[in-house]
Design a protein around this motif. Structure first.
Motif, mmCIF file in Angstrom:
data_model
loop_
_atom_site.group_PDB
_atom_site.id
_atom_site.type_symbol
_atom_site.label_atom_id
_atom_site.label_comp_id
_atom_site.label_asym_id
_atom_site.label_seq_id
_atom_site.Cartn_x
_atom_site.Cartn_y
_atom_site.Cartn_z
ATOM 1 N N ARG A 36 0.751 -1.384 -0.008
ATOM 2 C CA ARG A 36 0.454 0.240 -0.316
ATOM 3 C C ARG A 36 1.222 0.842 -0.583
ATOM 4 O O ARG A 36 1.836 1.288 0.936
ATOM 5 N N TYR A 57 -3.914 -0.219 -2.645
ATOM 6 C CA TYR A 57 -3.241 -0.707 -2.604
ATOM 7 C C TYR A 57 -3.322 -1.954 -3.761
ATOM 8 O O TYR A 57 -4.163 -2.093 -4.097
ATOM 9 N N ILE A 110 -7.235 -6.905 4.359
ATOM 10 C CA ILE A 110 -7.389 -6.096 2.841
ATOM 11 C C ILE A 110 -9.414 -5.529 3.248
ATOM 12 O O ILE A 110 -9.236 -7.065 2.757
#
Length: 135
Positions: free
Chosen positions: A31, A66, A97
């Motif tokens: 990220r 991401y 995530i």
């Protein structure tokens, strides 16, 4: 979103809304924060003719981007400063995530670039090149 992408939905992508997925299982992730993440994603999309693989962005807070990589990819590379890495078997903690559905209300997450049958993951070398040039 094209009909092709709607038909192609890997099993780790929820049918609606968004769900948390553990890194290192279906994908690894890196990220990058805010404007820098958008710049890296833009470069990646430009260099791949629009088929960059799965990139998820947050609409709130730090506006993280991401980049989802094949499982095991994160630990194989040295990443530039400011690129946070998630995944791999050697980590002591689990990281989740948020993954949005391909359509419908997924706020505060959305796909910046969707996975496709041809590009199920972001290409690591292309991402490293794009991230390394981001200043």
């Amino acid at each position: 979103m094209t009909m092709t992408n709607a038909i192609h939905r890997p099993d780790w992508i929820p049918a609606s809304g968004h769900q948390l997925r553990v890194t290192g299982v279906y994908f690894d992730a890196v990220r990058i924060e805010g404007v820098r993440g958008e710049q890296v994603a833009g470069r990646l999309i430009d260099t791949t003719d629009g088929d960059a693989g799965p990139i998820v962005c947050e609409a709130t807070g730090y506006r993280w981007m991401y980049f989802l990589l094949a499982p095991g990819e994160v630990r194989r590379h040295d990443w530039p400063l400011g690129v946070q890495q998630f995944g791999g078997k050697s980590t002591l903690s689990l990281t989740y995530i948020g993954i949005p559905a391909l359509d419908g209300n997924t706020w505060p997450l959305r796909w910046y670039s969707e996975p496709t049958p041809e590009v199920p993951y972001v290409d690591t070398e292309s991402l490293l090149t794009a991230a390394g040039r981001s200043g």
